[in-house]
Design a protein around this motif. Structure first.
Motif, PDB file in Angstrom:
ATOM      1  N   GLY A   1      33.850  15.902  21.895  1.00 42.78           N
ATOM      2  CA  GLY A   1      34.567  16.951  21.174  1.00 42.78           C
ATOM      3  C   GLY A   1      35.587  16.395  20.205  1.00 42.78           C
ATOM      4  N   LEU A   2      36.317  15.370  20.626  1.00 42.24           N
ATOM      5  CA  LEU A   2      37.287  14.738  19.729  1.00 42.24           C
ATOM      6  C   LEU A   2      36.594  14.083  18.543  1.00 42.24           C
ATOM      7  CD1 LEU A   2      39.754  13.137  22.308  1.00 42.24           C
ATOM      8  CD2 LEU A   2      40.180  15.108  20.813  1.00 42.24           C
ATOM      9  N   ALA A   3      35.485  13.408  18.791  1.00 39.76           N
ATOM     10  CA  ALA A   3      34.738  12.772  17.701  1.00 39.76           C
ATOM     11  C   ALA A   3      34.189  13.820  16.730  1.00 39.76           C
ATOM     12  CB  ALA A   3      33.601  11.927  18.272  1.00 39.76           C
ATOM     13  N   MET A   4      33.713  14.942  17.259  1.00 37.59           N
ATOM     14  CA  MET A   4      33.181  15.995  16.398  1.00 37.59           C
ATOM     15  C   MET A   4      34.282  16.625  15.542  1.00 37.59           C
ATOM     16  SD  MET A   4      30.080  16.212  16.675  1.00 37.59           S
ATOM     17  CE  MET A   4      28.641  16.745  17.482  1.00 37.59           C
ATOM     18  N   CYS A   5      35.470  16.749  16.086  1.00 37.65           N
ATOM     19  CA  CYS A   5      36.567  17.390  15.355  1.00 37.65           C
ATOM     20  C   CYS A   5      37.139  16.525  14.234  1.00 37.65           C
ATOM     21  CB  CYS A   5      37.670  17.800  16.321  1.00 37.65           C
ATOM     22  SG  CYS A   5      37.219  19.217  17.342  1.00 37.65           S
ATOM     23  N   LEU A   6      36.649  15.313  14.077  1.00 40.84           N
ATOM     24  CA  LEU A   6      37.123  14.455  12.992  1.00 40.84           C
ATOM     25  C   LEU A   6      36.648  14.947  11.626  1.00 40.84           C
ATOM     26  CD1 LEU A   6      36.747  10.902  14.566  1.00 40.84           C
ATOM     27  CD2 LEU A   6      38.828  12.233  14.237  1.00 40.84           C
ATOM     28  N   THR A   7      35.574  15.715  11.583  1.00 46.80           N
ATOM     29  CA  THR A   7      35.085  16.265  10.326  1.00 46.80           C
ATOM     30  C   THR A   7      35.214  17.784  10.347  1.00 46.80           C
ATOM     31  OG1 THR A   7      32.807  16.522  11.071  1.00 46.80           O
ATOM     32  CG2 THR A   7      33.400  14.399  10.122  1.00 46.80           C
ATOM     33  N   ILE A   8      35.310  18.376   9.184  1.00 44.42           N
ATOM     34  CA  ILE A   8      35.446  19.832   9.098  1.00 44.42           C
ATOM     35  C   ILE A   8      34.180  20.511   9.604  1.00 44.42           C
ATOM     36  CG2 ILE A   8      35.671  21.764   7.490  1.00 44.42           C
ATOM     37  CD1 ILE A   8      37.539  19.956   5.848  1.00 44.42           C
ATOM     38  N   ILE A   9      33.033  19.981   9.274  1.00 43.61           N
ATOM     39  CA  ILE A   9      31.770  20.573   9.702  1.00 43.61           C
ATOM     40  C   ILE A   9      31.609  20.466  11.220  1.00 43.61           C
ATOM     41  CG2 ILE A   9      29.258  20.339   9.553  1.00 43.61           C
ATOM     42  CD1 ILE A   9      29.671  19.449   6.651  1.00 43.61           C
ATOM     43  N   GLY A  10      32.135  19.417  11.811  1.00 44.23           N
ATOM     44  CA  GLY A  10      31.979  19.198  13.240  1.00 44.23           C
ATOM     45  C   GLY A  10      32.946  19.963  14.118  1.00 44.23           C
ATOM     46  N   ILE A  11      33.944  20.634  13.538  1.00 42.59           N
ATOM     47  CA  ILE A  11      34.940  21.336  14.351  1.00 42.59           C
ATOM     48  C   ILE A  11      34.317  22.392  15.263  1.00 42.59           C
ATOM     49  CG2 ILE A  11      36.944  22.889  14.246  1.00 42.59           C
ATOM     50  CD1 ILE A  11      37.964  21.171  11.915  1.00 42.59           C
ATOM     51  N   PRO A  12      33.402  23.261  14.785  1.00 43.43           N
ATOM     52  CA  PRO A  12      32.796  24.220  15.720  1.00 43.43           C
ATOM     53  C   PRO A  12      32.024  23.546  16.855  1.00 43.43           C
ATOM     54  CG  PRO A  12      32.304  24.830  13.454  1.00 43.43           C
ATOM     55  CD  PRO A  12      32.954  23.493  13.428  1.00 43.43           C
ATOM     56  N   LEU A  13      31.399  22.412  16.553  1.00 39.96           N
ATOM     57  CA  LEU A  13      30.671  21.685  17.582  1.00 39.96           C
ATOM     58  C   LEU A  13      31.634  21.032  18.575  1.00 39.96           C
ATOM     59  CD1 LEU A  13      28.008  20.047  15.273  1.00 39.96           C
ATOM     60  CD2 LEU A  13      27.747  22.086  16.670  1.00 39.96           C
ATOM     61  N   GLY A  14      32.762  20.546  18.076  1.00 34.28           N
ATOM     62  CA  GLY A  14      33.774  19.986  18.962  1.00 34.28           C
ATOM     63  C   GLY A  14      34.351  21.030  19.895  1.00 34.28           C
ATOM     64  N   ILE A  15      34.593  22.216  19.366  1.00 42.14           N
ATOM     65  CA  ILE A  15      35.094  23.311  20.198  1.00 42.14           C
ATOM     66  C   ILE A  15      34.062  23.673  21.266  1.00 42.14           C
ATOM     67  CG2 ILE A  15      35.740  25.755  20.167  1.00 42.14           C
ATOM     68  CD1 ILE A  15      37.023  25.176  17.392  1.00 42.14           C
TER      69      ILE A  15
END
Length: 135
Positions: A89-103
């Motif tokens: 989740g932290l790695a996914m939140c590093l990009t704007i596109i990945g924020i929903p996936l991180g959540i």
């Protein structure tokens, strides 16, 4: 939209998290007494592959046995799988596109810690009286 999110999820982190659940399930099935944990781990592996469009519903009838089983699960594999979801989740939140996936990865932490007494159902179907945990 769910299909697009699921495909992106599968490529970026779903496959690796599912492999973690399968490895935990195999280990639990080898240790004969923890076979129910292995079965729960295999269910969660399918959920980790394709989470969008499905929901985790807590069973209100889950009793003391599932609570004791969840405590054992946390010790055997749950803590490590939860750390995997937090790291992903932290790695996914590093990009704007990945924020929903991180959540979405963060939302999978509770079920990775306490899988017994929960059921994975499509979002349009929920158990009567169950408390849904939305993805």
């Amino acid at each position: 939209m769910k299909t697009i999110l699921n495909v992106i999820w599968l490529v970026l982190c779903g496959l690796w998290m599912a492999i973690g659940y399968v490895v935990a399930g195999i280990i639990c099935c080898i240790l004969i007494i923890t076979i129910p944990f292995g079965i729960a781990s295999f269910r969660m592996a399918s959920y980790a592959l394709w989470p969008f469009g499905r929901t985790v519903v807590r069973k209100p009838t889950a009793g003391v046995a599932s609570t004791i089983g969840n405590i054992i699960w946390i010790i055997v594999a749950g803590l490590w799988l939860a750390i995997g979801h937090i790291t992903t989740g932290l790695a996914m939140c590093l990009t704007i596109i990945g924020i929903p996936l991180g959540i979405a990865s963060f939302k999978m932490v509770p079920v990775s810690l306490l899988p017994l007494g929960a059921e994975i159902v499509p979002t349009d179907q929920q158990m009567p009286g169950g408390t849904p945990v939305r993805m």
